[in-house]
Design a protein around this motif. Structure first.
Motif, mmCIF file in Angstrom:
data_model
loop_
_atom_site.group_PDB
_atom_site.id
_atom_site.type_symbol
_atom_site.label_atom_id
_atom_site.label_comp_id
_atom_site.label_asym_id
_atom_site.label_seq_id
_atom_site.Cartn_x
_atom_site.Cartn_y
_atom_site.Cartn_z
ATOM 1 N N GLY A 54 0.716 -1.292 0.053
ATOM 2 C CA GLY A 54 0.043 -0.078 0.023
ATOM 3 C C GLY A 54 0.761 1.179 0.037
ATOM 4 N N VAL A 55 2.026 1.164 -0.268
ATOM 5 C CA VAL A 55 2.889 2.403 -0.225
ATOM 6 C C VAL A 55 3.202 2.649 -1.787
ATOM 7 N N ASN A 56 3.208 3.713 -2.247
ATOM 8 C CA ASN A 56 3.426 4.381 -3.505
ATOM 9 C C ASN A 56 4.896 3.953 -3.806
ATOM 10 N N ALA A 57 5.052 3.662 -5.275
ATOM 11 C CA ALA A 57 6.280 3.444 -5.667
ATOM 12 C C ALA A 57 7.394 4.979 -5.319
ATOM 13 N N HIS A 58 7.133 5.719 -5.478
ATOM 14 C CA HIS A 58 7.778 7.072 -5.396
ATOM 15 C C HIS A 58 8.475 7.018 -3.916
ATOM 16 N N GLN A 59 7.429 6.627 -3.077
ATOM 17 C CA GLN A 59 8.034 6.520 -1.488
ATOM 18 C C GLN A 59 9.135 5.283 -1.385
ATOM 19 N N LEU A 60 8.634 3.984 -1.931
ATOM 20 C CA LEU A 60 9.654 3.045 -2.040
ATOM 21 C C LEU A 60 10.956 3.612 -2.624
ATOM 22 N N ARG A 61 11.088 4.447 -3.589
ATOM 23 C CA ARG A 61 12.236 4.537 -4.102
ATOM 24 C C ARG A 61 12.961 5.398 -2.994
ATOM 25 N N TYR A 62 12.377 6.345 -2.485
ATOM 26 C CA TYR A 62 12.663 7.216 -1.377
ATOM 27 C C TYR A 62 13.540 6.387 -0.376
ATOM 28 N N TYR A 63 12.728 5.551 0.161
ATOM 29 C CA TYR A 63 13.355 4.602 1.240
ATOM 30 C C TYR A 63 14.623 3.965 0.592
ATOM 31 N N GLU A 64 14.636 3.496 -0.672
ATOM 32 C CA GLU A 64 15.809 2.781 -1.093
ATOM 33 C C GLU A 64 16.852 4.016 -1.067
ATOM 34 N N ALA A 65 16.672 5.139 -1.494
ATOM 35 C CA ALA A 65 17.539 6.441 -1.838
ATOM 36 C C ALA A 65 18.233 6.593 -0.398
ATOM 37 N N HIS A 66 17.482 6.341 0.605
ATOM 38 C CA HIS A 66 17.845 6.739 2.056
ATOM 39 C C HIS A 66 18.528 5.329 2.831
ATOM 40 N N GLY A 67 18.642 4.460 2.256
ATOM 41 C CA GLY A 67 19.232 3.231 2.908
ATOM 42 C C GLY A 67 18.401 2.495 3.415
#
Length: 135
Positions: free
Chosen positions: A11-24
């Motif tokens: 239920g988390v949008n892809a933009h947020q998932l990429r943000y999580y990845e960018a912040h480790g």
């Protein structure tokens, strides 16, 4: 799984998932086509991140705590370093809340004072743009 599937399952949008990845906070491999590929553990990791964000922790705090997280809620061991990080964040939240309470009290004071003065002492306002109407 691809990012769209992870998004659907959490239920988390892809933009947020990429943000999580960018912040480790979240890891993804890259397929031959360059697409992000997540393993099954990513679903649990995203749920942990969401719970910790809901507790008011910053991405930096979460990056520090996440390696120790167990379970979806998650549970965190009571080691001194983790407790110190969480207590620090709690103090920051308390400080923010105190500042907001102070701002609220000041605004309530101004509203009360304005109401006591009555509307006759203020220039009329045009509701459309809240600018004083020329006399």
């Amino acid at each position: 799984m691809l990012i769209g599937e992870l998004s659907r399952r959490t239920g988390v949008n892809a933009h947020q998932l990429r943000y999580y990845e960018a912040h480790g906070l979240l890891e993804a491999d890259r397929g031959a086509n360059g697409y992000r590929e997540y393993d099954e553990n990513a679903v649990l990791r995203v749920k942990q991140i969401r719970h910790l964000l809901g507790a008011g922790l910053s991405s930096e705090d979460i990056a520090y705590l996440l390696p120790c997280a167990v379970g979806e809620t998650p549970e965190l061991p009571g080691c001194p370093e983790l407790l110190a990080a969480m207590r620090s964040r709690l103090r920051r939240l308390d400080d923010q809340m105190a500042g907001l309470a102070q701002s609220r009290d000041a605004l309530a004071y101004y509203i009360d004072a304005a109401e006591r003065m009555g509307t006759d002492s203020y220039p009329p306002f045009d509701d459309a743009d809240l600018e004083p109407v020329p006399a």
